[in-house]
Scaffold this motif. Structure first.
Motif, PDB file in Angstrom:
ATOM      1  N   MET A   1       0.849  -1.192   0.000  1.00 28.68           N
ATOM      2  CA  MET A   1       0.000   0.000   0.000  1.00 28.68           C
ATOM      3  C   MET A   1       0.887   1.246   0.000  1.00 28.68           C
ATOM      4  SD  MET A   1      -3.043   0.976   2.665  1.00 28.68           S
ATOM      5  CE  MET A   1      -3.827  -0.592   2.360  1.00 28.68           C
ATOM      6  N   PHE A   2       0.490   2.246  -0.738  1.00 30.68           N
ATOM      7  CA  PHE A   2       1.305   3.460  -0.880  1.00 30.68           C
ATOM      8  C   PHE A   2       0.480   4.668  -0.460  1.00 30.68           C
ATOM      9  CE2 PHE A   2       2.675   7.064  -3.513  1.00 30.68           C
ATOM     10  CZ  PHE A   2       3.973   7.176  -3.062  1.00 30.68           C
ATOM     11  N   TRP A   3       1.050   5.517   0.387  1.00 35.14           N
ATOM     12  CA  TRP A   3       0.325   6.686   0.902  1.00 35.14           C
ATOM     13  C   TRP A   3       0.917   7.949   0.279  1.00 35.14           C
ATOM     14  CZ3 TRP A   3      -3.725   5.224   3.803  1.00 35.14           C
ATOM     15  CH2 TRP A   3      -3.670   3.976   4.433  1.00 35.14           C
ATOM     16  N   PRO A   4       0.274   8.526  -0.742  1.00 40.13           N
ATOM     17  CA  PRO A   4       0.885   9.647  -1.476  1.00 40.13           C
ATOM     18  C   PRO A   4       1.083  10.902  -0.635  1.00 40.13           C
ATOM     19  CG  PRO A   4      -1.394   9.290  -2.183  1.00 40.13           C
ATOM     20  CD  PRO A   4      -1.017   8.123  -1.334  1.00 40.13           C
ATOM     21  N   LEU A   5       0.087  11.283   0.170  1.00 41.36           N
ATOM     22  CA  LEU A   5       0.227  12.503   0.967  1.00 41.36           C
ATOM     23  C   LEU A   5       1.232  12.320   2.093  1.00 41.36           C
ATOM     24  CD1 LEU A   5      -3.451  13.859   1.123  1.00 41.36           C
ATOM     25  CD2 LEU A   5      -1.596  14.482  -0.429  1.00 41.36           C
ATOM     26  N   THR A   6       1.394  11.084   2.562  1.00 43.21           N
ATOM     27  CA  THR A   6       2.417  10.809   3.572  1.00 43.21           C
ATOM     28  C   THR A   6       3.798  11.117   3.007  1.00 43.21           C
ATOM     29  OG1 THR A   6       1.055   9.071   4.561  1.00 43.21           O
ATOM     30  CG2 THR A   6       3.405   9.039   5.073  1.00 43.21           C
ATOM     31  N   LEU A   7       4.041  10.653   1.779  1.00 43.11           N
ATOM     32  CA  LEU A   7       5.333  10.909   1.144  1.00 43.11           C
ATOM     33  C   LEU A   7       5.529  12.394   0.869  1.00 43.11           C
ATOM     34  CD1 LEU A   7       7.923   9.946  -0.182  1.00 43.11           C
ATOM     35  CD2 LEU A   7       6.642   9.537  -2.283  1.00 43.11           C
ATOM     36  N   LEU A   8       4.480  13.035   0.320  1.00 42.73           N
ATOM     37  CA  LEU A   8       4.597  14.464   0.019  1.00 42.73           C
ATOM     38  C   LEU A   8       4.825  15.276   1.295  1.00 42.73           C
ATOM     39  CD1 LEU A   8       1.803  14.920  -2.675  1.00 42.73           C
ATOM     40  CD2 LEU A   8       4.272  14.883  -3.039  1.00 42.73           C
ATOM     41  N   GLY A   9       4.114  14.909   2.363  1.00 43.75           N
ATOM     42  CA  GLY A   9       4.279  15.625   3.630  1.00 43.75           C
ATOM     43  C   GLY A   9       5.664  15.454   4.199  1.00 43.75           C
ATOM     44  N   ALA A  10       6.195  14.235   4.097  1.00 48.21           N
ATOM     45  CA  ALA A  10       7.535  13.975   4.611  1.00 48.21           C
ATOM     46  C   ALA A  10       8.585  14.745   3.817  1.00 48.21           C
ATOM     47  CB  ALA A  10       7.817  12.476   4.564  1.00 48.21           C
ATOM     48  N   LEU A  11       8.446  14.766   2.502  1.00 41.09           N
ATOM     49  CA  LEU A  11       9.407  15.497   1.669  1.00 41.09           C
ATOM     50  C   LEU A  11       9.349  16.997   1.941  1.00 41.09           C
ATOM     51  CD1 LEU A  11       9.023  13.634  -1.762  1.00 41.09           C
ATOM     52  CD2 LEU A  11      10.945  13.532  -0.164  1.00 41.09           C
ATOM     53  N   ALA A  12       8.122  17.522   2.050  1.00 42.41           N
ATOM     54  CA  ALA A  12       7.990  18.950   2.325  1.00 42.41           C
ATOM     55  C   ALA A  12       8.576  19.292   3.689  1.00 42.41           C
ATOM     56  CB  ALA A  12       6.516  19.345   2.266  1.00 42.41           C
ATOM     57  N   GLY A  13       8.298  18.444   4.680  1.00 44.33           N
ATOM     58  CA  GLY A  13       8.842  18.681   6.011  1.00 44.33           C
ATOM     59  C   GLY A  13      10.347  18.599   6.050  1.00 44.33           C
ATOM     60  N   LEU A  14      10.914  17.666   5.259  1.00 45.58           N
ATOM     61  CA  LEU A  14      12.363  17.523   5.203  1.00 45.58           C
ATOM     62  C   LEU A  14      13.013  18.764   4.627  1.00 45.58           C
ATOM     63  CD1 LEU A  14      14.793  15.585   5.584  1.00 45.58           C
ATOM     64  CD2 LEU A  14      14.421  14.815   3.234  1.00 45.58           C
ATOM     65  N   LEU A  15      12.408  19.325   3.596  1.00 47.34           N
ATOM     66  CA  LEU A  15      12.964  20.528   2.978  1.00 47.34           C
ATOM     67  C   LEU A  15      12.868  21.736   3.904  1.00 47.34           C
ATOM     68  CD1 LEU A  15      11.584  20.151  -0.663  1.00 47.34           C
ATOM     69  CD2 LEU A  15      13.939  19.827   0.102  1.00 47.34           C
ATOM     70  N   LEU A  16      11.784  21.790   4.682  1.00 47.20           N
ATOM     71  CA  LEU A  16      11.554  22.964   5.533  1.00 47.20           C
ATOM     72  C   LEU A  16      12.245  22.871   6.884  1.00 47.20           C
ATOM     73  CD1 LEU A  16       7.752  23.562   4.815  1.00 47.20           C
ATOM     74  CD2 LEU A  16       9.680  24.940   4.002  1.00 47.20           C
ATOM     75  N   ALA A  17      12.288  21.684   7.466  1.00 45.17           N
ATOM     76  CA  ALA A  17      12.795  21.583   8.836  1.00 45.17           C
ATOM     77  C   ALA A  17      13.557  20.296   9.089  1.00 45.17           C
ATOM     78  CB  ALA A  17      11.641  21.712   9.824  1.00 45.17           C
ATOM     79  N   SER A  18      14.240  19.800   8.097  1.00 51.46           N
ATOM     80  CA  SER A  18      15.093  18.623   8.254  1.00 51.46           C
ATOM     81  C   SER A  18      14.292  17.419   8.756  1.00 51.46           C
ATOM     82  CB  SER A  18      16.252  18.957   9.198  1.00 51.46           C
ATOM     83  OG  SER A  18      17.210  17.917   9.186  1.00 51.46           O
ATOM     84  N   ILE A  19      14.958  16.554   9.548  1.00 51.16           N
ATOM     85  CA  ILE A  19      14.324  15.288   9.942  1.00 51.16           C
ATOM     86  C   ILE A  19      13.093  15.485  10.821  1.00 51.16           C
ATOM     87  CG2 ILE A  19      14.683  13.140  11.233  1.00 51.16           C
ATOM     88  CD1 ILE A  19      17.538  13.108  10.181  1.00 51.16           C
ATOM     89  N   PRO A  20      13.110  16.380  11.815  1.00 53.37           N
ATOM     90  CA  PRO A  20      11.876  16.576  12.605  1.00 53.37           C
ATOM     91  C   PRO A  20      10.700  17.033  11.732  1.00 53.37           C
ATOM     92  CG  PRO A  20      13.758  17.523  13.751  1.00 53.37           C
ATOM     93  CD  PRO A  20      14.231  17.165  12.374  1.00 53.37           C
ATOM     94  N   GLY A  21      10.995  17.895  10.764  1.00 56.83           N
ATOM     95  CA  GLY A  21       9.940  18.353   9.863  1.00 56.83           C
ATOM     96  C   GLY A  21       9.399  17.224   9.003  1.00 56.83           C
ATOM     97  N   ALA A  22      10.301  16.327   8.580  1.00 51.42           N
ATOM     98  CA  ALA A  22       9.875  15.181   7.771  1.00 51.42           C
ATOM     99  C   ALA A  22       8.954  14.270   8.568  1.00 51.42           C
ATOM    100  CB  ALA A  22      11.092  14.411   7.278  1.00 51.42           C
ATOM    101  N   LEU A  23       9.290  14.052   9.837  1.00 50.33           N
ATOM    102  CA  LEU A  23       8.447  13.191  10.683  1.00 50.33           C
ATOM    103  C   LEU A  23       7.065  13.803  10.881  1.00 50.33           C
ATOM    104  CD1 LEU A  23      11.085  12.095  13.366  1.00 50.33           C
ATOM    105  CD2 LEU A  23      10.127  10.725  11.512  1.00 50.33           C
TER     106      LEU A  23
END
Length: 255
Positions: free
Chosen positions: A1-23
């Motif tokens: 199963m693949f969660w598209p918004l989970t991936l997009l949210g993690a990538l956006a968070g990573l770009l904005l606030a590194s690992i805590p943002g990705a989580l």
């Protein structure tokens, strides 16, 4: 199963606030994925398609209308079975009118049923009820055109069901493999076509026959300016009504 918004949210968070943002972004994305029941990029594209998702009741009658038309012409047995589904659901007058509108719209192929089926993935009870109603409608006419069966199988796939599981739901509605309808079955089919019970009186049978004949007679539609396809459909329906009434006249000695 693949969660598209989970991936997009993690990538956006990573770009904005590194690992805590990705989580955090992944967690928020997963909440949205679960709420919207998005399991793939295709699900996300369907959600962003712009057309509204149909409610379960409206969706059911759109599917039934599409099935009824898939064999070429809508038969009286299809219309009667759609009415049976309304009775089964205990729909009141306004709800019945909406169901009729949805059934007629289903014949036009105007709705994106795939998008409306997606929210029911994983809801096995609702999906099974929908698929069983579809099998009931196509078997109401005594045979299932290949396009109708393929539609139901495709809808089952979009609901997340295996082909074998969808076909298993058909079993209770399958007629005898030889295709021979017993005498008693033929009489019951004629009664069901006219919309009356086996306990109906001769007067009730005659009244139902005349009412349906008046409603579907091609001469009446010709005066209303109906198109050629609608007139052909009305002619076929009228012929079936004639055959049903003739059989009942013979079996029940109607005058």
């Amino acid at each position: 199963m693949f969660w598209p918004l989970t991936l997009l949210g993690a990538l956006a968070g990573l770009l904005l606030a590194s690992i805590p943002g990705a989580l955090l972004g992944g967690l928020l994305g997963q909440v949205l994925d679960r709420r919207l029941q998005l399991r793939s990029w295709a699900d996300l594209r369907l959600r962003m398609g712009g057309k509204p998702v149909l409610g379960e009741q409206e969706l059911l009658f759109v599917l039934l209308g599409r099935l009824a038309k898939s064999g070429g012409a809508v038969r009286p047995a299809h219309i009667q079975q759609a009415r049976e589904e309304m009775r089964r659901m205990q729909l009141d007058g306004p709800a019945q009118q909406r169901a009729v509108e949805a059934f007629n719209r289903g014949k036009t192929l105007a709705d994106d049923v795939r998008r409306s089926l997606q929210p029911l993935r994983g809801q096995n009870v609702a999906a099974e009820g929908l698929l069983c109603a579809c099998w009931r409608l196509v078997w109401a006419a005594g045979q299932v055109p290949p396009p109708a069966r393929e539609l139901i199988l495709a809808w089952g796939q979009w609901l997340g069901w295996r082909r074998a599981a969808v076909l298993a739901l058909e079993a209770p509605y399958v007629r005898r493999a030889s295709g021979v309808v017993r005498s008693a079955d033929a009489e019951l089919e004629a009664l069901r076509l006219l919309g009356v019970s086996s306990e109906a009186s001769p007067a009730q049978i005659k009244q139902a026959y005349r009412r349906l004949l008046s409603r579907h007679h091609p001469d009446k539609l010709a005066g209303a300016g109906a198109g050629a396809a609608r007139l052909r459909e009305a002619t076929e329906i009228t012929s079936e009504l004639h055959r049903a009434y003739a059989l009942l006249r013979q079996r029940r000695s109607l005058r």
